[in-house]
Enzyme design. Structure first.
Site, PDB file in Angstrom:
ATOM      1  N   ASP A  34       0.842  -1.195   0.000  1.00 49.92           N
ATOM      2  CA  ASP A  34       0.000   0.000   0.000  1.00 49.92           C
ATOM      3  C   ASP A  34       0.882   1.252   0.000  1.00 49.92           C
ATOM      4  O   ASP A  34       1.573   1.530   0.979  1.00 49.92           O
ATOM      5  CB  ASP A  34      -0.908  -0.021   1.229  1.00 49.92           C
ATOM      6  CG  ASP A  34      -1.876   1.154   1.277  1.00 49.92           C
ATOM      7  OD1 ASP A  34      -1.854   1.995   0.357  1.00 49.92           O
ATOM      8  OD2 ASP A  34      -2.659   1.223   2.246  1.00 49.92           O
ATOM      9  N   ILE A  35       0.850   2.027  -1.082  1.00 51.11           N
ATOM     10  CA  ILE A  35       1.713   3.205  -1.168  1.00 51.11           C
ATOM     11  C   ILE A  35       1.267   4.308  -0.209  1.00 51.11           C
ATOM     12  O   ILE A  35       2.029   5.238   0.061  1.00 51.11           O
ATOM     13  CB  ILE A  35       1.782   3.759  -2.601  1.00 51.11           C
ATOM     14  CG1 ILE A  35       0.413   4.244  -3.074  1.00 51.11           C
ATOM     15  CG2 ILE A  35       2.364   2.725  -3.559  1.00 51.11           C
ATOM     16  CD1 ILE A  35       0.460   5.005  -4.396  1.00 51.11           C
ATOM     17  N   THR A  75      -6.256   6.813 -11.983  1.00 45.45           N
ATOM     18  CA  THR A  75      -6.270   7.348 -13.342  1.00 45.45           C
ATOM     19  C   THR A  75      -7.658   7.496 -13.958  1.00 45.45           C
ATOM     20  O   THR A  75      -7.763   7.928 -15.116  1.00 45.45           O
ATOM     21  CB  THR A  75      -5.428   6.440 -14.272  1.00 45.45           C
ATOM     22  OG1 THR A  75      -5.974   5.111 -14.248  1.00 45.45           O
ATOM     23  CG2 THR A  75      -3.976   6.411 -13.832  1.00 45.45           C
ATOM     24  N   THR A 114       1.079  13.445 -16.243  1.00 43.39           N
ATOM     25  CA  THR A 114       0.069  13.524 -17.296  1.00 43.39           C
ATOM     26  C   THR A 114      -0.045  14.903 -17.924  1.00 43.39           C
ATOM     27  O   THR A 114       0.290  15.925 -17.302  1.00 43.39           O
ATOM     28  CB  THR A 114      -1.305  13.132 -16.705  1.00 43.39           C
ATOM     29  OG1 THR A 114      -2.318  13.309 -17.695  1.00 43.39           O
ATOM     30  CG2 THR A 114      -1.652  14.005 -15.507  1.00 43.39           C
ATOM     31  N   ASP A 115      -0.558  14.928 -19.156  1.00 50.80           N
ATOM     32  CA  ASP A 115      -0.877  16.188 -19.836  1.00 50.80           C
ATOM     33  C   ASP A 115      -2.033  16.915 -19.144  1.00 50.80           C
ATOM     34  O   ASP A 115      -2.236  18.114 -19.368  1.00 50.80           O
ATOM     35  CB  ASP A 115      -1.224  15.922 -21.297  1.00 50.80           C
ATOM     36  CG  ASP A 115      -2.404  14.969 -21.474  1.00 50.80           C
ATOM     37  OD1 ASP A 115      -2.529  14.024 -20.669  1.00 50.80           O
ATOM     38  OD2 ASP A 115      -3.193  15.153 -22.416  1.00 50.80           O
ATOM     39  N   TYR A 138      -8.636  14.743 -11.207  1.00 49.00           N
ATOM     40  CA  TYR A 138      -7.510  13.920 -11.640  1.00 49.00           C
ATOM     41  C   TYR A 138      -6.283  14.779 -11.940  1.00 49.00           C
ATOM     42  O   TYR A 138      -5.195  14.530 -11.416  1.00 49.00           O
ATOM     43  CB  TYR A 138      -7.900  13.104 -12.865  1.00 49.00           C
ATOM     44  CG  TYR A 138      -6.718  12.432 -13.532  1.00 49.00           C
ATOM     45  CD1 TYR A 138      -6.027  11.409 -12.896  1.00 49.00           C
ATOM     46  CD2 TYR A 138      -6.281  12.839 -14.793  1.00 49.00           C
ATOM     47  CE1 TYR A 138      -4.928  10.796 -13.499  1.00 49.00           C
ATOM     48  CE2 TYR A 138      -5.196  12.233 -15.402  1.00 49.00           C
ATOM     49  CZ  TYR A 138      -4.522  11.221 -14.744  1.00 49.00           C
ATOM     50  OH  TYR A 138      -3.426  10.632 -15.344  1.00 49.00           O
ATOM     51  N   LYS A 142      -2.710  14.935  -9.759  1.00 50.72           N
ATOM     52  CA  LYS A 142      -1.447  14.608 -10.415  1.00 50.72           C
ATOM     53  C   LYS A 142      -0.488  15.798 -10.355  1.00 50.72           C
ATOM     54  O   LYS A 142       0.723  15.635 -10.159  1.00 50.72           O
ATOM     55  CB  LYS A 142      -1.687  14.185 -11.863  1.00 50.72           C
ATOM     56  CG  LYS A 142      -2.406  12.855 -12.016  1.00 50.72           C
ATOM     57  CD  LYS A 142      -1.582  11.691 -11.477  1.00 50.72           C
ATOM     58  CE  LYS A 142      -0.405  11.357 -12.360  1.00 50.72           C
ATOM     59  NZ  LYS A 142       0.344  10.168 -11.898  1.00 50.72           N
TER      60      LYS A 142
END
Length: 316
Positions: A34-35, A75, A114-115, A138, A142
């Site tokens: 688990d991060i 994601t 991510t973009d 999202y 990020k």
């Protein structure tokens, strides 16, 4: 030793395959570690050092973690609006734990972003130093994850990518292939622009960073093989989702992946009725990474054709 976190996702599975072929020593973990639990991450890192999770035949110096590659993330762009706390937990808290551990054991971090950290209002390709302005949960989480890494450590490579697809997991190419085999016609958004990226190309670039990054210095170091910081990577070119889908249909018919006639019609974002606002144009400039690694990046069309005709192509 390379520790790949998120080894069972679409990119992680592809990278696992390529790491195995490269002969580099590595170990992979997925949801079993688990991060969001800093102690669990540290315990696993110690286990690698003491042979608990690595082959005993490896020399001791190869059991030392020199790289952590983080392919884990929340994601689901639409669902993130309904689960902001979970998205934040994975994309911010989890990233903070990974960054702190990486710094503590004096390793280097490769983190996938991510973009969606951009608002998509620019017509020219986004460079790494342009201001961020995410539109949804999202993208915001990020972006915050990137900021945490920059705050917590120096030895990192943040790789922003876009429109990712691969052999292992759900993605746009597989979704379109299934729809085109089931329906007489489909509608695809034609007013959002970006660049598709094959996971195999991104994984290959990650390995090149690892191979060259051992000689890298900090931001202010000179003559470094690969300076730490943020890099953009996608395949080359620019397209819309509709044009992307049209090319999927053409190649799918060519290689027998799509067996019926299907009309691929354009529509606007408003007509499609998307739940979440997405960047209208999120083409990323690859000039920085191309120069740094002397890359020859394939066009998105060439990579898509290679992907579709490959024997591993298998829409789920």
């Amino acid at each position: 030793m390379i520790w790949l976190i998120g080894c069972k996702g679409m990119l992680g599975t592809e990278l696992s395959r390529q790491l195995e072929a490269s002969g580099l020593p590595w170990v992979g973990t997925d949801r079993e570690i688990d991060i969001t639990d800093a102690q669990a991450l540290e315990a696993f890192a110690k286990g690698i050092e003491t042979e608990a999770y690595t082959p005993s035949a490896l020399p001791h110096e190869q059991r030392h973690i020199q790289w952590i590659v983080n392919c884990s993330a929340y994601t689901n762009v639409d669902k993130a609006e309904e689960e902001p706390d979970l998205a934040e937990k994975l994309n911010v808290l989890g990233v903070m734990n990974i960054a702190r551990l990486t710094r503590k054991i004096n390793a280097k971090l490769i983190h996938i972003s991510t973009d969606y950290v951009f608002n998509g209002k620019e017509s020219a390709p986004y460079t790494e130093d342009m201001p961020k302005d995410p539109l949804g949960v999202y993208g915001r989480t990020k972006s915050d994850g990137e900021d945490i890494i920059k705050k917590e450590m120096n030895q990192y490579y943040i790789l922003r990518t876009a429109w990712l697809y691969g052999y292992d997991g759900k993605n746009f190419v597989y979704t379109m292939t299934k729809l085109m085999n089931d329906r007489d016609s489909i509608k695809v958004v034609a007013d959002q622009f970006g660049t598709p990226t094959c996971a195999a190309d991104l994984a290959e670039t990650i390995i090149k960073i690892i191979q060259k990054g051992d000689n890298a210095k900090s931001f202010f170091g000179r003559n470094s093989a690969l300076s730490y910081g943020i890099y953009h990577f996608t395949d080359e070119g620019r397209t819309s989702w509709h044009e992307f889908a049209t090319e999927i249909y053409r190649l799918g018919r060519k290689y027998g992946r799509i067996v019926r006639v299907c009309d691929v019609n354009p529509c606007t974002t408003a007509e499609y009725g998307a739940k979440v606002q997405r960047p209208a144009c999120s083409v990323l400039s690859k000039e920085k990474i191309t120069k740094a690694l002397k890359l020859k990046i394939p066009s998105w069309q060439a990579s898509l054709e290679k992907f579709i005709k490959n024997g591993r192509f298998n829409p789920l």
